[in-house]
Design a protein around this motif. Structure first.
Motif, PDB file in Angstrom:
ATOM      1  N   ILE A 140      40.924  68.028 -41.243  1.00  0.00           N
ATOM      2  CA  ILE A 140      39.991  68.271 -42.351  1.00  0.00           C
ATOM      3  C   ILE A 140      39.455  66.937 -42.870  1.00  0.00           C
ATOM      4  CG2 ILE A 140      39.810  69.077 -44.741  1.00  0.00           C
ATOM      5  CD1 ILE A 140      41.847  71.281 -43.979  1.00  0.00           C
ATOM      6  N   TRP A 141      40.343  65.974 -43.019  1.00  0.00           N
ATOM      7  CA  TRP A 141      39.939  64.663 -43.520  1.00  0.00           C
ATOM      8  C   TRP A 141      39.361  63.779 -42.426  1.00  0.00           C
ATOM      9  CZ3 TRP A 141      40.001  62.487 -48.424  1.00  0.00           C
ATOM     10  CH2 TRP A 141      40.391  63.367 -49.426  1.00  0.00           C
ATOM     11  N   ALA A 142      39.937  63.857 -41.231  1.00  0.00           N
ATOM     12  CA  ALA A 142      39.479  62.990 -40.136  1.00  0.00           C
ATOM     13  C   ALA A 142      38.044  63.301 -39.730  1.00  0.00           C
ATOM     14  CB  ALA A 142      40.405  63.134 -38.934  1.00  0.00           C
ATOM     15  N   LEU A 143      37.652  64.558 -39.798  1.00  0.00           N
ATOM     16  CA  LEU A 143      36.308  64.949 -39.360  1.00  0.00           C
ATOM     17  C   LEU A 143      35.263  64.938 -40.475  1.00  0.00           C
ATOM     18  CD1 LEU A 143      37.206  67.865 -36.931  1.00  0.00           C
ATOM     19  CD2 LEU A 143      36.606  65.502 -36.377  1.00  0.00           C
ATOM     20  N   SER A 144      35.687  64.695 -41.702  1.00  0.00           N
ATOM     21  CA  SER A 144      34.743  64.720 -42.818  1.00  0.00           C
ATOM     22  C   SER A 144      33.653  63.659 -42.682  1.00  0.00           C
ATOM     23  CB  SER A 144      35.488  64.535 -44.140  1.00  0.00           C
ATOM     24  OG  SER A 144      34.584  64.530 -45.207  1.00  0.00           O
ATOM     25  N   GLU A 145      34.053  62.441 -42.430  1.00  0.00           N
ATOM     26  CA  GLU A 145      33.056  61.364 -42.330  1.00  0.00           C
ATOM     27  C   GLU A 145      32.178  61.484 -41.080  1.00  0.00           C
ATOM     28  OE1 GLU A 145      32.121  57.134 -43.822  1.00  0.00           O
ATOM     29  OE2 GLU A 145      34.196  57.749 -43.895  1.00  0.00           O
ATOM     30  N   PRO A 146      32.747  61.724 -39.890  1.00  0.00           N
ATOM     31  CA  PRO A 146      31.877  61.855 -38.712  1.00  0.00           C
ATOM     32  C   PRO A 146      30.901  63.033 -38.800  1.00  0.00           C
ATOM     33  CG  PRO A 146      34.161  61.576 -38.010  1.00  0.00           C
ATOM     34  CD  PRO A 146      34.167  61.737 -39.490  1.00  0.00           C
ATOM     35  N   LEU A 147      31.335  64.144 -39.383  1.00  0.00           N
ATOM     36  CA  LEU A 147      30.464  65.324 -39.432  1.00  0.00           C
ATOM     37  C   LEU A 147      29.474  65.297 -40.591  1.00  0.00           C
ATOM     38  CD1 LEU A 147      32.941  68.218 -38.570  1.00  0.00           C
ATOM     39  CD2 LEU A 147      31.240  67.170 -37.091  1.00  0.00           C
ATOM     40  N   TYR A 148      29.916  64.834 -41.743  1.00  0.00           N
ATOM     41  CA  TYR A 148      29.084  64.945 -42.945  1.00  0.00           C
ATOM     42  C   TYR A 148      28.685  63.616 -43.565  1.00  0.00           C
ATOM     43  CZ  TYR A 148      30.817  69.701 -42.620  1.00  0.00           C
ATOM     44  OH  TYR A 148      31.138  70.955 -42.184  1.00  0.00           O
TER      45      TYR A 148
END
Length: 125
Positions: A23-31
């Motif tokens: 949830i946290w690891a993908l927050s920056e790359p996706l959004y």
């Protein structure tokens, strides 16, 4: 407790912790936002609810393990990899608990519902 149940709980915990960290690891790359609730609280709630639901499907009887694993996965990821440039308002373990409580309950309910659907389909086939 039989060995099979213990292995299912271990698998449930591992899956939940990995999903919580993602949830946290993908927050920056996706959004493009370092904190998942900065995108919008609804995105974060959906991510937590789906993560708890998926982890819970492994063994619905031990739903607290799924809920705690997703929570712990987020907190461990924040402690290890998230270093905000400014001061944070609340410690991570408090803010994840506050923002994640409602979607965790919803994820557990969703998991029970989905598991019930699978059980009904199996009986009718």
């Amino acid at each position: 407790m039989p060995v099979r149940d213990q292995l299912q709980m271990i698998a449930q915990f591992c899956v939940g912790a990995i999903l919580g960290a993602l949830i946290w690891a993908l927050s920056e790359p996706l959004y493009g936002k370092p904190e998942p609730w900065d995108v919008g609280i609804l995105h974060y709630w959906i991510a937590v609810a789906v993560s708890v639901c998926v982890a819970m499907l492994i063994r619905p009887k031990s739903w607290p393990v799924a809920a705690f694993a997703v929570y712990l996965g987020q907190v461990v990821y924040i402690a290890c990899f998230y270093h905000p440039p400014t001061a944070i308002i609340l410690p991570a373990w408090i803010s994840v608990g506050i923002f994640g409580l409602i979607p965790t309950v919803l994820g557990c309910c969703l998991g029970w519902f989905v598991k019930g659907l699978f059980a009904r389909k199996r009986k009718t086939i």
